[in-house]
Design an enzyme around this catalytic site. Structure first.
Site, PDB file in Angstrom:
ATOM      1  N   GLN A 112       0.832  -1.201   0.000  1.00  0.00           N
ATOM      2  CA  GLN A 112       0.000   0.000   0.000  1.00  0.00           C
ATOM      3  C   GLN A 112       0.869   1.254   0.000  1.00  0.00           C
ATOM      4  O   GLN A 112       1.926   1.293   0.606  1.00  0.00           O
ATOM      5  CB  GLN A 112      -0.918   0.001   1.227  1.00  0.00           C
ATOM      6  CG  GLN A 112      -2.170   0.819   1.012  1.00  0.00           C
ATOM      7  CD  GLN A 112      -3.267   0.430   1.985  1.00  0.00           C
ATOM      8  OE1 GLN A 112      -3.342  -0.699   2.434  1.00  0.00           O
ATOM      9  NE2 GLN A 112      -4.134   1.373   2.307  1.00  0.00           N
ATOM     10  N   SER A 152       3.856  -6.539   2.634  1.00  0.00           N
ATOM     11  CA  SER A 152       2.540  -6.479   3.286  1.00  0.00           C
ATOM     12  C   SER A 152       1.476  -7.090   2.378  1.00  0.00           C
ATOM     13  O   SER A 152       1.522  -8.279   2.090  1.00  0.00           O
ATOM     14  CB  SER A 152       2.221  -5.039   3.691  1.00  0.00           C
ATOM     15  OG  SER A 152       1.070  -4.978   4.495  1.00  0.00           O
ATOM     16  N   LEU A 153       0.521  -6.308   1.864  1.00  0.00           N
ATOM     17  CA  LEU A 153      -0.503  -6.887   0.990  1.00  0.00           C
ATOM     18  C   LEU A 153       0.136  -7.528  -0.243  1.00  0.00           C
ATOM     19  O   LEU A 153      -0.434  -8.453  -0.836  1.00  0.00           O
ATOM     20  CB  LEU A 153      -1.522  -5.821   0.561  1.00  0.00           C
ATOM     21  CG  LEU A 153      -1.145  -4.896  -0.609  1.00  0.00           C
ATOM     22  CD1 LEU A 153      -1.567  -5.485  -1.945  1.00  0.00           C
ATOM     23  CD2 LEU A 153      -1.732  -3.535  -0.423  1.00  0.00           C
ATOM     24  N   ARG A 178      -9.461  -7.937   4.074  1.00  0.00           N
ATOM     25  CA  ARG A 178      -8.322  -7.496   4.878  1.00  0.00           C
ATOM     26  C   ARG A 178      -8.343  -5.985   5.047  1.00  0.00           C
ATOM     27  O   ARG A 178      -8.131  -5.449   6.138  1.00  0.00           O
ATOM     28  CB  ARG A 178      -7.027  -7.944   4.197  1.00  0.00           C
ATOM     29  CG  ARG A 178      -5.736  -7.673   4.964  1.00  0.00           C
ATOM     30  CD  ARG A 178      -4.580  -8.296   4.182  1.00  0.00           C
ATOM     31  NE  ARG A 178      -3.271  -8.154   4.822  1.00  0.00           N
ATOM     32  CZ  ARG A 178      -2.424  -7.141   4.618  1.00  0.00           C
ATOM     33  NH1 ARG A 178      -2.764  -6.164   3.779  1.00  0.00           N
ATOM     34  NH2 ARG A 178      -1.243  -7.116   5.221  1.00  0.00           N
ATOM     35  N   HIS A 219       0.102  -3.252  11.045  1.00  0.00           N
ATOM     36  CA  HIS A 219       1.217  -4.065  11.533  1.00  0.00           C
ATOM     37  C   HIS A 219       1.625  -3.725  12.971  1.00  0.00           C
ATOM     38  O   HIS A 219       2.799  -3.509  13.272  1.00  0.00           O
ATOM     39  CB  HIS A 219       2.420  -3.954  10.587  1.00  0.00           C
ATOM     40  CG  HIS A 219       2.107  -4.429   9.203  1.00  0.00           C
ATOM     41  ND1 HIS A 219       1.867  -5.761   8.919  1.00  0.00           N
ATOM     42  CD2 HIS A 219       1.942  -3.763   8.034  1.00  0.00           C
ATOM     43  CE1 HIS A 219       1.580  -5.884   7.629  1.00  0.00           C
ATOM     44  NE2 HIS A 219       1.614  -4.687   7.075  1.00  0.00           N
ATOM     45  N   GLN A 249       1.066 -11.803  10.070  1.00  0.00           N
ATOM     46  CA  GLN A 249       1.522 -10.600   9.357  1.00  0.00           C
ATOM     47  C   GLN A 249       0.671  -9.373   9.692  1.00  0.00           C
ATOM     48  O   GLN A 249       1.154  -8.244   9.673  1.00  0.00           O
ATOM     49  CB  GLN A 249       1.482 -10.883   7.847  1.00  0.00           C
ATOM     50  CG  GLN A 249       2.178  -9.859   6.988  1.00  0.00           C
ATOM     51  CD  GLN A 249       1.373  -9.552   5.752  1.00  0.00           C
ATOM     52  OE1 GLN A 249       0.259  -9.059   5.830  1.00  0.00           O
ATOM     53  NE2 GLN A 249       1.945  -9.852   4.605  1.00  0.00           N
TER      54      GLN A 249
END
Length: 314
Positions: A10, A95-96, A120, A204, A253
């Site tokens: 992102q 991440s994503l 998510r 996170h 995660q």
């Protein structure tokens, strides 16, 4: 030459992303149509026409970034004859982007990846009321210093390392009041700048536990196949192929640190010489070269990028 394909997270979204791919390559258009169908919304219209505020919403940005990455993958495979299983030694995503990496390696179907990322994004946004969490990037210091700053700024609240991006850039995440203390605390530790990030939630960190619970439930009901190449997972910075371990690490995660500096180090330490960033933006290619000077790195997000890179991937 050993290659890794990496997938952005992102922040790399921008209005118009993917449009040229769709207009140039039928295989790319197919990906965007499949994602629209899976989500029951015209996400491609938001990606190409905006408004930016709507695209930036976490629930839209996450599947949108995955869609662009997968469009590049599909074009390489269908129209350039580049098979990921033969061309890459590893895949990884920030991440994503880990979901994009898993979809590219065949662990997830495209439709499942889109639906999981939509959920998510929604779950992450809902986990913390707007205004109660924040994130800040520390520039000029590494992980050891960042952990000390986080511990001092916390004062009983959540404040932890969210992203260890490169040797001089670490992102902290947590309660807004704790993050607000980071700049002042950081001065005593040699932090060059503390830059607040324009995010809608504190990703996170432990405040994301409700989102982790939601993802655990969703992932339990999704088929995960063995990826065709190993995936370097964010939270352990090493390669995984076991579907059950992949599922567990994706849940971890949500609240855990994205150990990107170590992920890139793992790639280089396991023979990777060339990193190709597939998708929107050029963030990860830039990070790769700052983390490991020996790496060559290229970004593939436009038709021109693909044409330039195809001979190197053949």
């Amino acid at each position: 030459m050993a290659r890794a394909f990496v997938f952005p997270g992102q922040g790399s979204q921008d209005v118009g992303m993917g449009r040229a791919l769709a207009e140039t390559f039928p295989a790319a258009r197919e990906v965007f149509d499949e994602v629209d169908d899976a989500l029951g919304q015209k996400l491609s219209a938001i990606m190409w026409d905006g408004p930016k505020e709507t695209l930036t919403l976490t629930e839209n940005a996450q599947p949108a970034l995955m869609a662009v990455s997968m469009a590049v993958v599909r074009v390489l495979e269908r129209e350039k004859g580049v098979k990921l299983a033969e061309s890459a030694k590893f895949v990884a995503g920030h991440s994503l982007g880990e979901y994009s990496a898993l979809a590219a390696a065949g662990a997830f179907s495209l439709a499942d990846a889109a639906r999981l990322l939509k959920l998510r994004g929604q779950a992450m946004q809902a986990a913390v009321p707007v205004g109660q969490g924040a994130m800040v990037a520390l520039l000029g210091v590494g992980l050891d210093v960042a952990e000390k700053v986080a511990a001092e700024a916390a004062q009983g609240e959540v404040c932890q390392v969210a992203n260890d991006n490169e040797p001089t850039q670490v992102v902290l995440s947590g309660a807004k009041s704790a993050i607000d203390r980071v700049a002042e605390v950081g001065k005593a530790h040699g932090v060059r700048r503390a830059v607040p990030l324009p995010v809608s939630a504190p990703f996170h960190c432990a405040l994301m536990q409700p989102a982790a619970d939601a993802m655990a439930e969703a992932l339990a009901n999704v088929t995960i196949s063995v990826p065709v190449v190993p995936v370097v997972a964010n939270v352990i910075a090493s390669a995984v192929t076991d579907p059950n371990e992949i599922r567990r690490l994706l849940v971890e995660q949500v609240t855990g640190t994205v150990r990107w500096r170590e992920c890139v180090g793992y790639l280089a330490g396991n023979g990777v010489t060339d990193v190709f960033e597939l998708g929107s933006g050029k963030v990860l290619a830039g990070l790769a070269k700052r983390i490991e000077k020996s790496l060559e790195a290229m970004s593939l997000g436009t038709p021109e990028d693909i044409e330039a890179a195809a001979p190197k991937l053949a």
